[in-house]
Scaffold this motif. Structure first.
Motif, PDB file in Angstrom:
ATOM      1  N   GLU A  10      17.384   0.618  25.412  1.00 60.68           N
ATOM      2  CA  GLU A  10      18.091   0.216  26.631  1.00 60.68           C
ATOM      3  C   GLU A  10      17.222   0.626  27.814  1.00 60.68           C
ATOM      4  OE1 GLU A  10      22.055   1.769  26.984  1.00 60.68           O
ATOM      5  OE2 GLU A  10      22.411   1.661  24.831  1.00 60.68           O
ATOM      6  N   ASP A  61      23.740 -11.565  17.613  1.00 62.33           N
ATOM      7  CA  ASP A  61      22.552 -10.803  17.986  1.00 62.33           C
ATOM      8  C   ASP A  61      21.427 -11.173  17.036  1.00 62.33           C
ATOM      9  OD1 ASP A  61      22.737  -9.067  15.636  1.00 62.33           O
ATOM     10  OD2 ASP A  61      24.276  -7.944  16.708  1.00 62.33           O
ATOM     11  N   SER A 121      16.427 -13.373  21.934  1.00 60.34           N
ATOM     12  CA  SER A 121      17.558 -13.076  22.805  1.00 60.34           C
ATOM     13  C   SER A 121      17.042 -12.648  24.165  1.00 60.34           C
ATOM     14  CB  SER A 121      18.407 -11.949  22.188  1.00 60.34           C
ATOM     15  OG  SER A 121      19.421 -11.534  23.078  1.00 60.34           O
ATOM     16  N   SER A 173      18.390 -10.123  25.467  1.00 50.85           N
ATOM     17  CA  SER A 173      19.006  -8.800  25.557  1.00 50.85           C
ATOM     18  C   SER A 173      18.024  -7.670  25.820  1.00 50.85           C
ATOM     19  CB  SER A 173      19.815  -8.507  24.292  1.00 50.85           C
ATOM     20  OG  SER A 173      18.993  -8.462  23.154  1.00 50.85           O
ATOM     21  N   ASN A 186      18.407  -6.323  29.361  1.00 54.38           N
ATOM     22  CA  ASN A 186      19.323  -5.218  29.055  1.00 54.38           C
ATOM     23  C   ASN A 186      20.761  -5.696  28.857  1.00 54.38           C
ATOM     24  OD1 ASN A 186      19.294  -2.379  28.531  1.00 54.38           O
ATOM     25  ND2 ASN A 186      20.522  -2.072  30.365  1.00 54.38           N
ATOM     26  N   LEU A 187      20.933  -6.638  27.939  1.00 56.74           N
ATOM     27  CA  LEU A 187      22.235  -7.274  27.726  1.00 56.74           C
ATOM     28  C   LEU A 187      22.746  -7.110  26.294  1.00 56.74           C
ATOM     29  CD1 LEU A 187      21.448 -10.645  29.580  1.00 56.74           C
ATOM     30  CD2 LEU A 187      22.648  -8.649  30.512  1.00 56.74           C
ATOM     31  N   ALA A 188      22.260  -6.090  25.578  1.00 50.33           N
ATOM     32  CA  ALA A 188      22.571  -5.981  24.149  1.00 50.33           C
ATOM     33  C   ALA A 188      24.069  -5.951  23.870  1.00 50.33           C
ATOM     34  CB  ALA A 188      21.900  -4.739  23.565  1.00 50.33           C
ATOM     35  N   LYS A 224      26.201  -9.522  23.267  1.00 51.35           N
ATOM     36  CA  LYS A 224      26.181 -10.240  21.989  1.00 51.35           C
ATOM     37  C   LYS A 224      25.896 -11.740  22.114  1.00 51.35           C
ATOM     38  CE  LYS A 224      26.655  -6.683  19.444  1.00 51.35           C
ATOM     39  NZ  LYS A 224      25.504  -6.264  18.630  1.00 51.35           N
ATOM     40  N   GLY A 270      27.963 -12.878  26.785  1.00 55.20           N
ATOM     41  CA  GLY A 270      26.552 -12.921  26.424  1.00 55.20           C
ATOM     42  C   GLY A 270      25.926 -14.261  26.751  1.00 55.20           C
ATOM     43  N   SER A 296      23.145 -14.797  29.557  1.00 56.14           N
ATOM     44  CA  SER A 296      21.847 -15.305  29.104  1.00 56.14           C
ATOM     45  C   SER A 296      21.440 -16.549  29.875  1.00 56.14           C
ATOM     46  CB  SER A 296      21.891 -15.603  27.602  1.00 56.14           C
ATOM     47  OG  SER A 296      22.033 -14.405  26.865  1.00 56.14           O
TER      48      SER A 296
END
Length: 386
Positions: free
Chosen positions: A36, A93, A230, A232, A236-238, A241, A271, A275
């Protein structure tokens, strides 16, 4: 990189976060372990999510909210990669996508090649998919890491059915060269196998080494490959999902299209919304600022290690915000991160979890303020005087 660097949020703000990075350890620990980052969200993402919350837009994710076209535009703009939006499908993910593709292209008990030291969930997900891990470690050339193509071919000749590739590679930060990817595709094609390429760190490739998407490496790569990626890691969007499964051939596209409908239903609506905003050109300036900051930090880490831990071995990564550092010279055992956490109160990722090639190593997340990175390395360096 001439863009002004993005600045991290202050520690007092970050410690209010409820994510894994900030809730696993106490306030006396500097957390540089999980992937992160410590920066504010890109403004277009914040606006998109705020609007969704205001509307109460918290229902099911539709089949296509515009995510496919958004990624295709991003890939063309940032990588020069032409992606057919019709050959993009989403899921929750990256590792979820990896598991489902492995299941679709193998039989239970088949071997899948991984290239340690590598992201620990690779081995876990191969096993989750009902397959066996076949480890073919990267080759350390003395100047960097490369795929061991002879070893991979031997594994495929012995019956392995797939290669799980990390491009760019986590934890080494290696950006696999286009020629190596094309050669891998030929090896795989000879044995009627496939490549599943995790390309989640691609937006954070630095300027000196061009990133080549596996599917764009050659016509053969397009025919034998699956990419899972992804927004993510870069944005920083983990926790939201959303990941993408991408193909470039009618046969592989049919495999992904044939996955159970539930695979796509697992995509988080927030997500997908986030995204789309991340992939929009309006977020490019933020991404460039992040890359500038990380470029400075990867070089700062080299200086800090030279000052505080001169016996450490560290190659400045070609992508991402993860540093792979050998601390074996200090005699802190197979898992130096354990002692560093206990005595220096700095949380790093445990090297042995990346495979036996990680004994004596740690992974350091430098996606933070330079002051935090400096304080962390100084704490670790103090252990050498005890």
């Amino acid at each position: 990189m001439s863009t002004l660097p993005l600045e991290a949020l202050p520690l007092e703000t970050l410690r209010r976060r409820s994510s894994t990075k900030w809730r696993t350890f106490g306030a006396d620990v500097l957390p540089l372990f999980v992937a992160e980052t410590d920066f504010p969200l890109a403004a277009p993402i914040t606006r998109a999510l705020a609007t969704a919350v205001e509307l109460g837009d918290t229902g099911y994710t539709p089949p296509d909210l515009g995510l496919r076209d958004a990624f295709a535009a991003f890939a063309r703009r940032r990588f020069g990669w032409d992606v057919d939006p019709a050959r993009v499908r989403s899921t929750g993910d990256v590792m979820m996508g990896v598991v489902e593709i492995i299941r679709a292209v193998t039989s239970p008990g088949d071997a899948v090649v991984i290239t340690p030291p590598v992201y620990p969930p690779f081995a876990m997900c191969v096993e989750e998919a009902g397959c066996r891990v076949e480890a073919v470690p990267l080759t350390d050339t003395g100047a960097g890491w490369e795929l061991n193509l002879d070893g991979i071919e031997a594994a495929l000749a012995a019956g392995a059915r797939a290669v799980l590739l990390c491009n760019p590679h986590n934890p080494t930060g290696t950006v696999h060269r286009a020629a190596d990817l094309a050669a891998l595709a030929e090896v795989v094609a000879r044995h009627d196998a496939v490549v599943i390429s995790d390309e989640i760190h691609a937006p954070l490739t630095y300027d000196e080494v061009p990133y080549t998407p596996f599917l764009a490496a050659s016509e053969t790569a397009a025919a034998v490959g699956y990419t899972v990626t992804s927004s993510s890691k870069a944005f920083n969007l983990a926790g939201l999902k959303c990941a993408l499964m991408i193909t470039a051939d009618a046969r592989t596209a049919a495999v992904v299209a044939g996955l159970p409908a539930e695979v796509e239903w697992r995509t988080g609506l927030f997500g997908a919304i986030a995204s789309i905003a991340a992939f929009d050109a309006a977020s490019d300036g933020w991404l460039d600022g992040l890359r500038t900051r990380l470029d400075l930090n990867r070089r700062l880490l080299a200086d800090l290690l030279a000052q505080q831990l001169p016996a450490a071995r560290y190659r400045v990564p070609e992508a991402g915000y993860l540093a792979w550092v050998d601390l074996g010279a200090y005699g802190w055992g197979e898992d130096p991160a354990a002692r560093i956490l206990a005595e220096a109160r700095v949380a790093l990722h445990h090297g042995p979890q990346f495979g036996r090639q990680g004994d004596g190593w740690v992974r350091i997340n430098f996606g933070c303020a330079p002051e935090v990175l400096t304080a962390a390395v100084e704490r670790i360096g103090a252990l050498t005087t005890r």
